[in-house]
Design an enzyme around this catalytic site. Structure first.
Site, PDB file in Angstrom:
ATOM      1  CG  HIS A  49      -0.246  -0.072   2.520  1.00  0.00           C
ATOM      2  ND1 HIS A  49      -0.198  -1.219   3.276  1.00  0.00           N
ATOM      3  CD2 HIS A  49       0.474   0.847   3.200  1.00  0.00           C
ATOM      4  CE1 HIS A  49       0.510  -1.007   4.358  1.00  0.00           C
ATOM      5  NE2 HIS A  49       0.927   0.239   4.340  1.00  0.00           N
TER       6      HIS A  49
HETATM    7  C1  T46 Z   1       2.858   0.788   6.838  1.00  0.00           C
HETATM    8  C2  T46 Z   1       3.645  -0.458   7.003  1.00  0.00           C
HETATM    9  C3  T46 Z   1       5.111  -0.184   7.067  1.00  0.00           C
HETATM   10  C4  T46 Z   1      -3.769  -0.856  13.823  1.00  0.00           C
HETATM   11  O1  T46 Z   1      -4.827  -1.099  14.414  1.00  0.00           O
HETATM   12  N1  T46 Z   1      -3.054   0.258  14.145  1.00  0.00           N
HETATM   13  C5  T46 Z   1      -1.888   0.565  13.524  1.00  0.00           C
HETATM   14  O2  T46 Z   1      -1.270   1.572  13.863  1.00  0.00           O
HETATM   15  C6  T46 Z   1      -1.407  -0.304  12.497  1.00  0.00           C
HETATM   16  C7  T46 Z   1      -0.126   0.014  11.758  1.00  0.00           C
HETATM   17  C8  T46 Z   1      -2.136  -1.414  12.184  1.00  0.00           C
HETATM   18  N2  T46 Z   1      -3.287  -1.688  12.842  1.00  0.00           N
HETATM   19  C9  T46 Z   1      -4.022  -2.913  12.526  1.00  0.00           C
HETATM   20  C10 T46 Z   1      -4.671  -2.919  11.149  1.00  0.00           C
HETATM   21  C11 T46 Z   1      -4.586  -4.375  10.729  1.00  0.00           C
HETATM   22  O3  T46 Z   1      -5.705  -5.061  11.221  1.00  0.00           O
HETATM   23  O4  T46 Z   1      -3.073  -3.997  12.504  1.00  0.00           O
HETATM   24  C12 T46 Z   1      -3.347  -4.893  11.457  1.00  0.00           C
HETATM   25  C13 T46 Z   1      -2.130  -5.054  10.558  1.00  0.00           C
HETATM   26  O5  T46 Z   1      -1.899  -3.832   9.835  1.00  0.00           O
HETATM   27  P1  T46 Z   1      -1.488  -3.810   8.294  1.00  0.00           P
HETATM   28  O6  T46 Z   1      -2.096  -4.958   7.588  1.00  0.00           O
HETATM   29  O7  T46 Z   1      -1.788  -2.440   7.754  1.00  0.00           O
HETATM   30  O8  T46 Z   1       0.098  -4.037   8.400  1.00  0.00           O
HETATM   31  P2  T46 Z   1       1.196  -3.839   7.259  1.00  0.00           P
HETATM   32  O9  T46 Z   1       2.434  -4.452   7.775  1.00  0.00           O
HETATM   33  O10 T46 Z   1       0.720  -4.284   5.938  1.00  0.00           O
HETATM   34  O11 T46 Z   1       1.417  -2.246   7.155  1.00  0.00           O
HETATM   35  C14 T46 Z   1       1.891  -1.503   8.265  1.00  0.00           C
HETATM   36  C15 T46 Z   1       1.152  -0.162   8.392  1.00  0.00           C
HETATM   37  O12 T46 Z   1      -0.255  -0.409   8.421  1.00  0.00           O
HETATM   38  C16 T46 Z   1       1.448   0.775   7.258  1.00  0.00           C
HETATM   39  O13 T46 Z   1       0.989   2.074   7.580  1.00  0.00           O
HETATM   40  O14 T46 Z   1       3.314   1.750   6.228  1.00  0.00           O
HETATM   41  O15 T46 Z   1       3.272  -1.240   8.115  1.00  0.00           O
END
Ligand code: T46
Length: 134
Positions: A49
């Site tokens: 993303h």
């Molecule tokens: C990014 C990369 C480097 C939350 O509730 N709060 C938060 O601050 C974050 C980051 C995530 N979440 C929840 C949302 C999802 O249910 O944690 C779960 C995993 O998040 P996500 O699938 O977005 O994780 P990544 O590793 O794909 O991405 C993350 C960050 O979301 C993003 O901003 O830049 O790490």
């Protein structure tokens, strides 16, 4: 595509190392959120993303991983393995994180609190957003 990596000061002595990060002095934005990922399963690729306004600094505080950054024109792969180095990830950059070592802890300092509306999760939509596709 310019990759910005911050080298943080290490306060080392005979006991070991310590890094301190201060808003404005070491980090170019007000830190509104900190999160970190660990115990990443083998072969997993995360991210996929971009963010419309969020700016971040990634620090691999333990172990190693790779980060792919893509601004729509160019892609770069950055190897992360140094706990005193911070990778600046601007808004409008697509990111993917992968090749996590078993012991990797990737910490992220973020300029905004969590907001799902700031995410662009579709690659074609991202290219349109950054003006690289009609
Ligand atoms: C990014 C990369 C480097 C939350 O509730 N709060 C938060 O601050 C974050 C980051 C995530 N979440 C929840 C949302 C999802 O249910 O944690 C779960 C995993 O998040 P996500 O699938 O977005 O994780 P990544 O590793 O794909 O991405 C993350 C960050 O979301 C993003 O901003 O830049 O790490």
């Amino acid at each position: 595509m310019k990759i910005v990596k911050y080298q943080f000061q290490q306060h080392g002595d005979s006991r070991g190392e310590l890094v301190s990060l201060e808003e404005k002095n070491d980090i170019p934005f007000k830190i509104k959120r900190v999160y970190y990922m660990y115990k990443t399963a083998e072969g997993v690729r995360r991210g996929f993303h971009a963010h419309k306004s969020l700016k971040q600094i990634m620090i691999c505080v333990h172990g190693s991983c790779k980060v792919l950054l893509d601004n729509g024109k160019e892609k770069k792969i950055i190897y992360m393995e140094t706990p005193y180095e911070g990778l600046y990830v601007p808004n409008n950059y697509w990111r993917e994180m992968y090749d996590f070592s078993d012991d990797a802890v990737l910490m992220v300092l973020a300029s905004e609190i969590y907001n799902e509306e700031d995410y662009i999760r579709d690659y074609d939509e991202f290219l349109k957003y950054v003006g690289e596709k009609k």
